[in-house]
Design a protein around this motif. Structure first.
Motif, short mmCIF file in Angstrom:
data_model
loop_
_atom_site.label_atom_id
_atom_site.label_comp_id
_atom_site.label_asym_id
_atom_site.label_seq_id
_atom_site.Cartn_x
_atom_site.Cartn_y
_atom_site.Cartn_z
N ARG A 162 3.03 12.96 3.69
CA ARG A 162 2.41 11.68 3.90
C ARG A 162 3.43 10.53 2.86
NH1 ARG A 162 0.07 15.73 5.95
NH2 ARG A 162 -2.09 15.63 6.19
N LYS A 163 3.57 9.30 3.36
CA LYS A 163 4.54 8.66 2.57
C LYS A 163 4.41 7.11 2.99
CE LYS A 163 9.47 7.49 1.74
NZ LYS A 163 8.82 6.58 0.63
N TYR A 164 4.48 6.31 1.92
CA TYR A 164 3.91 4.90 1.93
C TYR A 164 5.29 4.44 2.58
CZ TYR A 164 3.22 -0.03 1.06
OH TYR A 164 2.83 -1.45 1.44
N ASP A 165 5.11 3.70 3.81
CA ASP A 165 6.15 2.79 4.35
C ASP A 165 6.10 1.31 3.76
OD1 ASP A 165 8.65 2.34 6.11
OD2 ASP A 165 7.01 1.38 7.51
N VAL A 166 7.17 0.87 3.19
CA VAL A 166 7.25 -0.29 2.61
C VAL A 166 7.50 -1.55 3.69
CG1 VAL A 166 8.37 -2.03 1.19
CG2 VAL A 166 8.16 0.33 0.52
N THR A 167 8.21 -1.13 4.85
CA THR A 167 8.61 -2.07 5.75
C THR A 167 7.20 -2.35 6.64
OG1 THR A 167 10.56 -0.95 5.95
CG2 THR A 167 9.75 -2.43 7.78
N SER A 168 6.23 -1.42 7.00
CA SER A 168 5.04 -1.56 7.79
C SER A 168 4.00 -1.74 7.08
CB SER A 168 4.88 -0.57 8.65
OG SER A 168 4.69 0.95 8.16
N ASN A 169 4.18 -1.64 5.62
CA ASN A 169 2.81 -1.67 4.63
C ASN A 169 1.73 -0.77 5.13
OD1 ASN A 169 1.81 -2.74 2.32
ND2 ASN A 169 0.53 -4.12 3.41
#
Length: 170
Positions: free
Chosen positions: A85-92
């Motif tokens: 699981r990873k937070y994606d900065v681009t799509s928030n």
């Protein structure tokens, strides 16, 4: 002037890093525990799973290791999935990838609803949702099915995950 810019850049970078880490904070209650559930799928087949979650790479990802049935006959039980699981900065958004022992990959997004965790992903022609509904620190109701606009249209599995603290060997 260079000193002020350096300090501001440092503070800005620290704030971004902290924001990225906190976006995975929904998983904090899941770590350092072994989560176990058993039940039956809608078709009558057994469901049995054991999951351990841990933060990794300076808390920028969450690793999920699952045990479950590793054959169609449901006679062999062992390591079945390895998830990220990873937070994606681009799509928030929080994205997830789940690799299984059969060579498959499930990927989708994680939706945080208060203390509840929803995984949504494409499965064949359908969008499927797995919901971890918070009950207390050691219990989550778990549902898998078709979930649209806050309503379950169809439920394929309904059970509970219960936790116990992990030991250093797990």
């Amino acid at each position: 002037m260079k000193t002020i810019i350096t300090v501001l850049l440092f503070l800005f970078t620290t704030a971004i890093t902290s924001a990225q880490e906190s976006d995975l904070s929904i998983f904090e209650n899941l770590t350092n525990k072994v989560w176990k559930a058993e039940g039956n799928w809608g078709d009558g087949s057994k469901f049995k799973q054991e999951i351990i979650f841990k933060f990794d790479l300076d808390s920028t990802i969450v690793i999920a290791k699952s045990k479950g049935f590793t054959n169609k006959e449901q006679t062999k039980y062992g390591p079945r999935n390895h998830g990220i699981r990873k937070y994606d900065v681009t799509s928030n958004t929080i994205k997830f990838w789940e690799f299984d022992t059969f060579g498959g990959l499930t990927e989708g997004k994680v939706i945080v609803d208060d203390k509840n965790i929803l995984y949504q992903y494409q499965y064949g022609e359908s969008i499927v949702t797995d919901m971890w509904e918070f009950v207390d620190e050691n219990t989550y109701n778990f549902k898998v099915g078709n979930y649209e606009d806050g309503t379950w249209k169809q439920v394929y599995l309904e059970t509970q995950f219960k936790a116990k603290k992990t030991t250093s060997k797990e």
